[in-house]
Design a protein around this motif. Sequence first.
Motif, PDB file in Angstrom:
ATOM      1  N   PRO A   3       0.814  -1.223   0.000  1.00 60.36           N
ATOM      2  CA  PRO A   3       0.000   0.000   0.000  1.00 60.36           C
ATOM      3  C   PRO A   3       0.850   1.278   0.000  1.00 60.36           C
ATOM      4  N   HIS A   4       2.011   1.225   0.642  1.00 62.81           N
ATOM      5  CA  HIS A   4       2.906   2.395   0.660  1.00 62.81           C
ATOM      6  C   HIS A   4       3.502   2.643  -0.725  1.00 62.81           C
ATOM      7  N   TYR A   5       3.923   1.563  -1.382  1.00 59.57           N
ATOM      8  CA  TYR A   5       4.434   1.696  -2.746  1.00 59.57           C
ATOM      9  C   TYR A   5       3.350   2.262  -3.663  1.00 59.57           C
ATOM     10  N   THR A  61      20.946  -0.834 -10.295  1.00 57.39           N
ATOM     11  CA  THR A  61      22.027  -0.243  -9.522  1.00 57.39           C
ATOM     12  C   THR A  61      21.630   1.157  -9.092  1.00 57.39           C
ATOM     13  N   GLY A  62      22.406   1.717  -8.206  1.00 54.32           N
ATOM     14  CA  GLY A  62      22.158   3.080  -7.761  1.00 54.32           C
ATOM     15  C   GLY A  62      21.861   3.133  -6.280  1.00 54.32           C
ATOM     16  N   LEU A  63      21.475   4.315  -5.835  1.00 54.71           N
ATOM     17  CA  LEU A  63      21.256   4.563  -4.416  1.00 54.71           C
ATOM     18  C   LEU A  63      19.795   4.448  -4.021  1.00 54.71           C
ATOM     19  N   VAL A  64      19.574   3.820  -2.879  1.00 51.30           N
ATOM     20  CA  VAL A  64      18.276   3.802  -2.207  1.00 51.30           C
ATOM     21  C   VAL A  64      18.574   4.119  -0.752  1.00 51.30           C
ATOM     22  N   CYS A  65      18.028   5.214  -0.273  1.00 50.97           N
ATOM     23  CA  CYS A  65      18.265   5.654   1.106  1.00 50.97           C
ATOM     24  C   CYS A  65      19.762   5.779   1.391  1.00 50.97           C
ATOM     25  N   GLY A  66      20.508   6.265   0.412  1.00 56.28           N
ATOM     26  CA  GLY A  66      21.931   6.495   0.594  1.00 56.28           C
ATOM     27  C   GLY A  66      22.805   5.259   0.533  1.00 56.28           C
ATOM     28  N   ARG A  81      15.748  -4.018  -1.787  1.00 58.13           N
ATOM     29  CA  ARG A  81      16.265  -2.761  -2.360  1.00 58.13           C
ATOM     30  C   ARG A  81      16.056  -2.702  -3.869  1.00 58.13           C
ATOM     31  N   TYR A  82      16.133  -3.858  -4.539  1.00 58.17           N
ATOM     32  CA  TYR A  82      15.800  -3.875  -5.967  1.00 58.17           C
ATOM     33  C   TYR A  82      14.377  -3.357  -6.166  1.00 58.17           C
ATOM     34  N   LEU A  83      13.455  -3.870  -5.375  1.00 58.86           N
ATOM     35  CA  LEU A  83      12.062  -3.446  -5.484  1.00 58.86           C
ATOM     36  C   LEU A  83      11.917  -1.966  -5.142  1.00 58.86           C
ATOM     37  N   ASP A  84      12.574  -1.541  -4.078  1.00 55.82           N
ATOM     38  CA  ASP A  84      12.542  -0.116  -3.702  1.00 55.82           C
ATOM     39  C   ASP A  84      13.038   0.761  -4.850  1.00 55.82           C
ATOM     40  N   LYS A  85      14.113   0.337  -5.487  1.00 60.61           N
ATOM     41  CA  LYS A  85      14.703   1.118  -6.581  1.00 60.61           C
ATOM     42  C   LYS A  85      13.751   1.199  -7.765  1.00 60.61           C
ATOM     43  N   LEU A  86      13.092   0.094  -8.102  1.00 64.77           N
ATOM     44  CA  LEU A  86      12.120   0.122  -9.198  1.00 64.77           C
ATOM     45  C   LEU A  86      10.996   1.107  -8.893  1.00 64.77           C
TER      46      LEU A  86
END
Length: 102
Positions: A3-5, A61-66, A81-86
Amino acid sequence: MYPHYQAKLERKGRTKAELDEAIEWLTGFDDEALERHLEAGTTFEEFFEQATLNPNATLITGLVCGVRVEEVEDPLMRKIRYLDKLVDELARGKAMEKVLRG
């Protein structure tokens, strides 16, 4: 977290369907399987244990939450983190074909 996503993306003008497409690309879960997980209250650990991770997920790749996604050592946390990045890329307006690498 779903729900947050969803709320994050909808605030940025993206849709639930786009979120579901990104999740399916990453995990292999179609709409029906994803709905079963949501109804069951599956934990991230159970969710990713049952997932078939996309072979191109390592291209995320890249930053999520630093924190650099590619440097996360814990396998479960890296998948989260993969999911967060997407989700972050969708929220920033990146085109779906760029978000879904390869």
